[in-house]
Design a protein around this motif. Structure first.
Motif, PDB file in Angstrom:
ATOM      1  N   SER A  14      23.815 -13.781  27.431  1.00 32.15           N
ATOM      2  CA  SER A  14      23.529 -14.184  28.477  1.00 32.15           C
ATOM      3  C   SER A  14      23.663 -13.010  29.536  1.00 32.15           C
ATOM      4  O   SER A  14      22.514 -12.478  30.067  1.00 32.15           O
ATOM      5  N   GLU A  15      24.447 -12.010  29.486  1.00 28.75           N
ATOM      6  CA  GLU A  15      24.752 -10.695  30.443  1.00 28.75           C
ATOM      7  C   GLU A  15      23.656  -9.941  29.816  1.00 28.75           C
ATOM      8  O   GLU A  15      23.154  -9.307  30.673  1.00 28.75           O
TER       9      GLU A  15
ATOM     10  N   SER B 233      33.005 -15.888  26.194  1.00 28.90           N
ATOM     11  CA  SER B 233      32.094 -16.441  25.001  1.00 28.90           C
ATOM     12  C   SER B 233      31.178 -15.595  24.420  1.00 28.90           C
ATOM     13  O   SER B 233      30.834 -14.661  25.102  1.00 28.90           O
ATOM     14  N   ILE B 234      30.802 -15.983  23.329  1.00 29.23           N
ATOM     15  CA  ILE B 234      29.641 -15.192  22.629  1.00 29.23           C
ATOM     16  C   ILE B 234      28.359 -15.441  23.309  1.00 29.23           C
ATOM     17  O   ILE B 234      27.603 -14.712  23.381  1.00 29.23           O
ATOM     18  N   LYS B 235      28.265 -16.629  23.930  1.00 29.03           N
ATOM     19  CA  LYS B 235      27.173 -17.145  24.691  1.00 29.03           C
ATOM     20  C   LYS B 235      27.004 -16.521  25.862  1.00 29.03           C
ATOM     21  O   LYS B 235      25.946 -16.088  26.412  1.00 29.03           O
TER      22      LYS B 235
ATOM     23  N   LEU C 235      32.972  -9.819  23.711  1.00 28.88           N
ATOM     24  CA  LEU C 235      33.749 -10.930  23.750  1.00 28.88           C
ATOM     25  C   LEU C 235      35.176 -10.505  23.953  1.00 28.88           C
ATOM     26  O   LEU C 235      35.648  -9.822  23.176  1.00 28.88           O
ATOM     27  N   GLY C 236      35.873 -10.785  25.227  1.00 24.10           N
ATOM     28  CA  GLY C 236      37.009 -10.159  25.532  1.00 24.10           C
ATOM     29  C   GLY C 236      37.991 -11.070  25.033  1.00 24.10           C
ATOM     30  O   GLY C 236      37.798 -11.999  24.431  1.00 24.10           O
TER      31      GLY C 236
ATOM     32  N   SER D  19      17.658 -17.281  21.221  1.00 25.00           N
ATOM     33  CA  SER D  19      17.469 -16.082  22.087  1.00 25.00           C
ATOM     34  C   SER D  19      16.545 -15.222  21.693  1.00 25.00           C
ATOM     35  O   SER D  19      16.002 -15.034  20.435  1.00 25.00           O
ATOM     36  N   ASN D  20      15.787 -14.289  22.542  1.00 28.03           N
ATOM     37  CA  ASN D  20      14.990 -13.256  22.356  1.00 28.03           C
ATOM     38  C   ASN D  20      15.354 -12.002  22.237  1.00 28.03           C
ATOM     39  O   ASN D  20      14.800 -10.783  22.052  1.00 28.03           O
ATOM     40  N   LEU D  21      16.702 -11.786  22.170  1.00 25.95           N
ATOM     41  CA  LEU D  21      17.530 -10.397  22.042  1.00 25.95           C
ATOM     42  C   LEU D  21      17.118  -9.822  20.665  1.00 25.95           C
ATOM     43  O   LEU D  21      17.058 -10.664  19.677  1.00 25.95           O
TER      44      LEU D  21
END
Length: 358
Positions: free
Chosen positions: A127-128, A121-123, A95-96, A159-161
């Motif tokens: 995603s990245e 964003s955190i989203k 998150l920059g 999320s599956n992370l």
């Protein structure tokens, strides 16, 4: 040689030459390890926190001084960061923008040789990593002053992370400006959280200077470059990256101010023996449901380090709980506790077992 300064300097030069030679020898072994890893698993994470922790713990344990033991970790963090870059690019989304405390947490974890990708964003961080454009992601989860970051918790629902690690970053705020002269300051800018964490200092020392909110502490630092009469509440890293001078350091009201960050990955890290497991679960709506949920942790001798609830967004008055416990999911006591709890939940999800911050 004891009284000859030039001879001591020559000896240091000789030792530095030998250190550099050995670093290059070490790097050749690192490159070979990276080649063997890719042969065994082309998609494996090159970063291995268990191995890194073992190296540092061994060196600290055998250190006899006078080099300080607390200096070993940052030195070897950079050595290992540079070594990892030889095996392949370590891309880290966060998150920059640059020079925020999230950026500092990234550097504390991965060193200066990683390739950092600031997003908005955190989203986007999730995603990245989900799309494979970054090996890891770093997001804030809670602050000792401001509390939990709810958006991060919400992202785990779909999320599956996996959680790959955690970082505790001290939040130390400094008042910065282009000139470093306090009398020239006509306005102070920063992120709302930073302003809130320095409220008492501002009211005591600069009560007549207007304070404005901006999107980040890094953006506040940028404004200082555009206008010499503007000061920023930001980090030491911001001062270094933007070439600003420190008017006053450590102006936060609470000196015990830390933010906890989570490291995200598609893969799980190796077990280290000093691990933490995070769970997400939803319980049935009945009397004593929360007590029934917590009892298996105690009965299996597990310490719970955190519990946080969030509305499920799927059904009114239904809540999702986020729980951190000590131990690894591969341990029998953790595995049995999770099995006991699963039957009492509407759903259960293991977010990851990962090395606890040291």
């Amino acid at each position: 040689m004891s009284g000859d300064l030039s001879e001591h300097r020559k000896e240091i030069d000789r030792i530095d030459d030998e250190i550099l030679r050995l670093l290059n020898v070490r790097s050749k072994s690192v490159i070979e390890i990276g080649r063997l890893k890719k042969q065994q698993d082309a998609d494996a994470n090159l970063h291995t926190p268990a191995r890194e922790a073992a190296i540092i713990e061994r060196l600290v344990a055998q250190n006899t001084g006078p080099f300080p033991s607390e200096g070993i970790r940052p030195v070897y963090r950079e050595i290992m960061s540079a070594s990892l870059s030889l095996e392949g690019p370590q891309k880290v989304a966060y998150l920059g923008p640059r020079a925020t405390f999230t950026h500092m947490a990234c550097m504390q974890k991965f060193g200066s040789s990683a390739q950092y990708i600031p997003v908005h964003s955190i989203k986007e961080v999730f995603s990245e990593v989900e799309r494979g454009r970054a090996n890891f992601g770093v997001v804030p989860i809670e602050n000792t002053t401001e509390g939990v970051v709810n958006h991060t918790l919400d992202m785990f629902i779909d999320s599956n992370l996996l959680i790959y690690g955690e970082v505790l970053q001290e939040v130390s705020h400094h008042l910065l400006s282009k000139s470093g002269v306090p009398e020239e300051i006509k306005k102070i800018s920063s992120h709302p959280h930073a302003i809130a964490q320095c409220r008492n200092w501002l009211e005591t020392h600069m009560p007549h200077v207007p304070v404005s909110e901006v999107a980040s502490t890094a953006r506040a630092a940028e404004l200082c470059l555009e206008d010499a009469s503007v000061a920023a509440i930001a980090s030491q890293l911001a001062a270094e990256l933007y070439g600003l001078k420190v008017i006053k350091s450590r102006i936060e009201d609470n000196l015990n101010n830390f933010t906890r960050f989570l490291v995200l990955s598609q893969k799980a890290p190796e077990r280290t023996g000093k691990d933490k497991t995070s769970l997400m679960l939803s319980i049935k709506d009945k009397v004593g449901a929360l007590y029934d949920l917590l009892r298996p942790f105690a009965s299996h001798g597990l310490s719970m380090t955190k519990i946080e609830s969030r509305p499920s967004r799927r059904k009114a008055w239904e809540y999702i709980f986020f729980v951190d416990i000590e131990g690894h999911i591969e341990e029998d006591r953790v595995k049995k506790a999770v099995e006991d709890i699963t039957g009492r939940c509407l759903f259960m999800k293991v977010l990851g077992s990962y090395p606890a911050h040291s």
